[in-house]
Design a protein around this motif. Sequence first.
Motif, PDB file in Angstrom:
ATOM      1  N   LEU A  29       0.821  -1.207   0.000  1.00 22.41           N
ATOM      2  CA  LEU A  29       0.000   0.000   0.000  1.00 22.41           C
ATOM      3  C   LEU A  29       0.858   1.262   0.000  1.00 22.41           C
ATOM      4  O   LEU A  29       0.566   2.233  -0.708  1.00 22.41           O
ATOM      5  N   LEU A  30       1.931   1.241   0.791  1.00 23.41           N
ATOM      6  CA  LEU A  30       2.821   2.399   0.828  1.00 23.41           C
ATOM      7  C   LEU A  30       3.468   2.647  -0.527  1.00 23.41           C
ATOM      8  O   LEU A  30       3.566   3.793  -0.987  1.00 23.41           O
ATOM      9  N   LEU A  31       3.907   1.576  -1.178  1.00 21.04           N
ATOM     10  CA  LEU A  31       4.507   1.730  -2.499  1.00 21.04           C
ATOM     11  C   LEU A  31       3.506   2.294  -3.499  1.00 21.04           C
ATOM     12  O   LEU A  31       3.839   3.193  -4.288  1.00 21.04           O
ATOM     13  N   LEU A  32       2.285   1.785  -3.462  1.00 24.00           N
ATOM     14  CA  LEU A  32       1.252   2.261  -4.390  1.00 24.00           C
ATOM     15  C   LEU A  32       0.907   3.722  -4.131  1.00 24.00           C
ATOM     16  O   LEU A  32       0.845   4.536  -5.070  1.00 24.00           O
ATOM     17  N   VAL A  33       0.694   4.076  -2.854  1.00 25.72           N
ATOM     18  CA  VAL A  33       0.317   5.453  -2.513  1.00 25.72           C
ATOM     19  C   VAL A  33       1.439   6.422  -2.838  1.00 25.72           C
ATOM     20  O   VAL A  33       1.207   7.515  -3.381  1.00 25.72           O
ATOM     21  N   CYS A  34       2.674   6.040  -2.502  1.00 29.12           N
ATOM     22  CA  CYS A  34       3.806   6.931  -2.791  1.00 29.12           C
ATOM     23  C   CYS A  34       4.021   7.089  -4.297  1.00 29.12           C
ATOM     24  O   CYS A  34       4.393   8.178  -4.772  1.00 29.12           O
ATOM     25  N   TRP A  35       3.785   6.027  -5.051  1.00 23.59           N
ATOM     26  CA  TRP A  35       3.928   6.120  -6.504  1.00 23.59           C
ATOM     27  C   TRP A  35       2.896   7.070  -7.089  1.00 23.59           C
ATOM     28  O   TRP A  35       3.224   7.976  -7.864  1.00 23.59           O
ATOM     29  N   ILE A  36       1.629   6.890  -6.705  1.00 20.41           N
ATOM     30  CA  ILE A  36       0.573   7.747  -7.228  1.00 20.41           C
ATOM     31  C   ILE A  36       0.742   9.183  -6.728  1.00 20.41           C
ATOM     32  O   ILE A  36       0.637  10.146  -7.496  1.00 20.41           O
ATOM     33  N   GLY A  38       3.491  10.663  -5.549  1.00 17.40           N
ATOM     34  CA  GLY A  38       4.690  11.279  -6.093  1.00 17.40           C
ATOM     35  C   GLY A  38       4.509  11.723  -7.527  1.00 17.40           C
ATOM     36  O   GLY A  38       5.003  12.797  -7.931  1.00 17.40           O
ATOM     37  N   ASP A  39       3.797  10.926  -8.307  1.00 17.66           N
ATOM     38  CA  ASP A  39       3.528  11.313  -9.688  1.00 17.66           C
ATOM     39  C   ASP A  39       2.688  12.588  -9.740  1.00 17.66           C
ATOM     40  O   ASP A  39       2.935  13.478 -10.569  1.00 17.66           O
ATOM     41  N   ALA A  40       1.700  12.686  -8.825  1.00 16.23           N
ATOM     42  CA  ALA A  40       0.875  13.898  -8.793  1.00 16.23           C
ATOM     43  C   ALA A  40       1.675  15.114  -8.328  1.00 16.23           C
ATOM     44  O   ALA A  40       1.460  16.231  -8.814  1.00 16.23           O
ATOM     45  N   VAL A  41       2.613  14.914  -7.409  1.00 15.44           N
ATOM     46  CA  VAL A  41       3.419  16.041  -6.916  1.00 15.44           C
ATOM     47  C   VAL A  41       4.327  16.584  -8.007  1.00 15.44           C
ATOM     48  O   VAL A  41       4.460  17.810  -8.188  1.00 15.44           O
ATOM     49  N   GLU A  45      -0.465  19.977 -11.917  1.00 17.87           N
ATOM     50  CA  GLU A  45      -0.482  21.409 -12.166  1.00 17.87           C
ATOM     51  C   GLU A  45      -1.470  22.079 -11.219  1.00 17.87           C
ATOM     52  O   GLU A  45      -2.404  21.452 -10.716  1.00 17.87           O
ATOM     53  N   GLY A  46      -1.255  23.364 -10.994  1.00 15.22           N
ATOM     54  CA  GLY A  46      -2.149  24.136 -10.133  1.00 15.22           C
ATOM     55  C   GLY A  46      -2.075  23.669  -8.691  1.00 15.22           C
ATOM     56  O   GLY A  46      -0.993  23.603  -8.090  1.00 15.22           O
ATOM     57  N   ARG A  47      -3.231  23.352  -8.135  1.00 18.11           N
ATOM     58  CA  ARG A  47      -3.287  22.922  -6.729  1.00 18.11           C
ATOM     59  C   ARG A  47      -3.040  21.430  -6.555  1.00 18.11           C
ATOM     60  O   ARG A  47      -2.986  20.935  -5.429  1.00 18.11           O
ATOM     61  N   VAL A  48      -2.919  20.704  -7.641  1.00 20.68           N
ATOM     62  CA  VAL A  48      -2.779  19.246  -7.552  1.00 20.68           C
ATOM     63  C   VAL A  48      -1.573  18.813  -6.716  1.00 20.68           C
ATOM     64  O   VAL A  48      -1.694  17.925  -5.865  1.00 20.68           O
ATOM     65  N   PRO A  49      -0.370  19.403  -6.926  1.00 20.16           N
ATOM     66  CA  PRO A  49       0.764  18.974  -6.089  1.00 20.16           C
ATOM     67  C   PRO A  49       0.519  19.189  -4.601  1.00 20.16           C
ATOM     68  O   PRO A  49       0.906  18.344  -3.768  1.00 20.16           O
ATOM     69  N   TRP A  50      -0.129  20.317  -4.244  1.00 20.54           N
ATOM     70  CA  TRP A  50      -0.394  20.581  -2.831  1.00 20.54           C
ATOM     71  C   TRP A  50      -1.428  19.606  -2.269  1.00 20.54           C
ATOM     72  O   TRP A  50      -1.309  19.135  -1.131  1.00 20.54           O
ATOM     73  N   LEU A  51      -2.430  19.308  -3.060  1.00 21.55           N
ATOM     74  CA  LEU A  51      -3.416  18.313  -2.626  1.00 21.55           C
ATOM     75  C   LEU A  51      -2.777  16.941  -2.455  1.00 21.55           C
ATOM     76  O   LEU A  51      -3.101  16.197  -1.521  1.00 21.55           O
ATOM     77  N   LEU A  53       0.398  16.350  -1.703  1.00 23.87           N
ATOM     78  CA  LEU A  53       1.227  16.372  -0.503  1.00 23.87           C
ATOM     79  C   LEU A  53       0.383  16.243   0.761  1.00 23.87           C
ATOM     80  O   LEU A  53       0.725  15.497   1.691  1.00 23.87           O
ATOM     81  N   ALA A  54      -0.738  16.983   0.795  1.00 27.90           N
ATOM     82  CA  ALA A  54      -1.619  16.890   1.963  1.00 27.90           C
ATOM     83  C   ALA A  54      -2.221  15.490   2.081  1.00 27.90           C
ATOM     84  O   ALA A  54      -2.360  14.949   3.190  1.00 27.90           O
ATOM     85  N   GLY A  55      -2.564  14.894   0.950  1.00 30.04           N
ATOM     86  CA  GLY A  55      -3.098  13.534   0.972  1.00 30.04           C
ATOM     87  C   GLY A  55      -2.084  12.525   1.466  1.00 30.04           C
ATOM     88  O   GLY A  55      -2.405  11.636   2.259  1.00 30.04           O
ATOM     89  N   LEU A  56      -0.845  12.660   0.999  1.00 31.18           N
ATOM     90  CA  LEU A  56       0.216  11.771   1.475  1.00 31.18           C
ATOM     91  C   LEU A  56       0.443  11.936   2.967  1.00 31.18           C
ATOM     92  O   LEU A  56       0.640  10.955   3.700  1.00 31.18           O
ATOM     93  N   LEU A  57       0.419  13.178   3.444  1.00 29.42           N
ATOM     94  CA  LEU A  57       0.635  13.441   4.866  1.00 29.42           C
ATOM     95  C   LEU A  57      -0.480  12.834   5.715  1.00 29.42           C
ATOM     96  O   LEU A  57      -0.266  12.494   6.876  1.00 29.42           O
ATOM     97  N   THR A  58      -1.654  12.711   5.126  1.00 30.51           N
ATOM     98  CA  THR A  58      -2.778  12.115   5.854  1.00 30.51           C
ATOM     99  C   THR A  58      -2.777  10.594   5.782  1.00 30.51           C
ATOM    100  O   THR A  58      -2.961   9.905   6.798  1.00 30.51           O
ATOM    101  N   VAL A  59      -2.544  10.056   4.587  1.00 25.25           N
ATOM    102  CA  VAL A  59      -2.730   8.621   4.360  1.00 25.25           C
ATOM    103  C   VAL A  59      -1.541   7.791   4.831  1.00 25.25           C
ATOM    104  O   VAL A  59      -1.727   6.720   5.436  1.00 25.25           O
TER     105      VAL A  59
END
Length: 217
Positions: A29-36, A38-41, A45-51, A53-59
């Motif tokens: 799960l960690l590998l999958l979440v970090c892959w997805i 990290g790709d978004a970060v 574009e726009g607010r996506v990287p911040w979202l 990062l916040a999602g990773l910090l939560t999950v």
Amino acid sequence: MTSPKPPAEPTYADRTFRSSAGIVGGVLLLLLVCWIGGDAVFRGEGRVPWLALAGLLTVVPLIVAFTLRPVVSVSERRIKIRNPFRTIAMPWTAVADVRAGYSSELFAENGAKYQMWAVPVSLRQRKKAARHQSRKSLDDPYNRTSVHADVRDSQSRLAAADQAMADMRELAERAKAGVGKSSPSPAATTVSVRWAYEVIAPAVVGLVLLVVLFAIG
């Protein structure tokens, strides 16, 4: 001539109980979440990287809490239960009972009850062990065990959670027998409970950031 030394009391090394399936699932799960994430970060574009990062910090802390963190450590004197959000430590003299129903639970002398996330109950294993015991009784209806039979076989055929409970119950009974009938000291009945703020804090911060980001649009 020196007198012979009395035999040393047996010592029992610390044992740990963990869920192998939980660890494997947590790593995947960690590998999958970090892959997805990290790709978004890096590509978002726009607010996506911040979202992201916040999602990773939560999950990520929650995945670690529920899969990699749980562990039960036992020794001849005490038990330590590390659950997703709490760590409970107590001597065996403060333990009333340990049971494995639909979940593994510890009952303290003060009436408190604590679940042991690291020792999951598998109904499939329990049914398999029950079938083995049933076949064994049919093969030997008069309980005439051969001298060549392995007496450890009945123990090895217990479900993992039931075997862990049996081991813990044996340690608790041994510790209480060592204390004897004398009144236990306060230290012998102290239960320590600590919240895992290192897991709770980042998850809460990430959740707050997600709410703020969605709120500001």
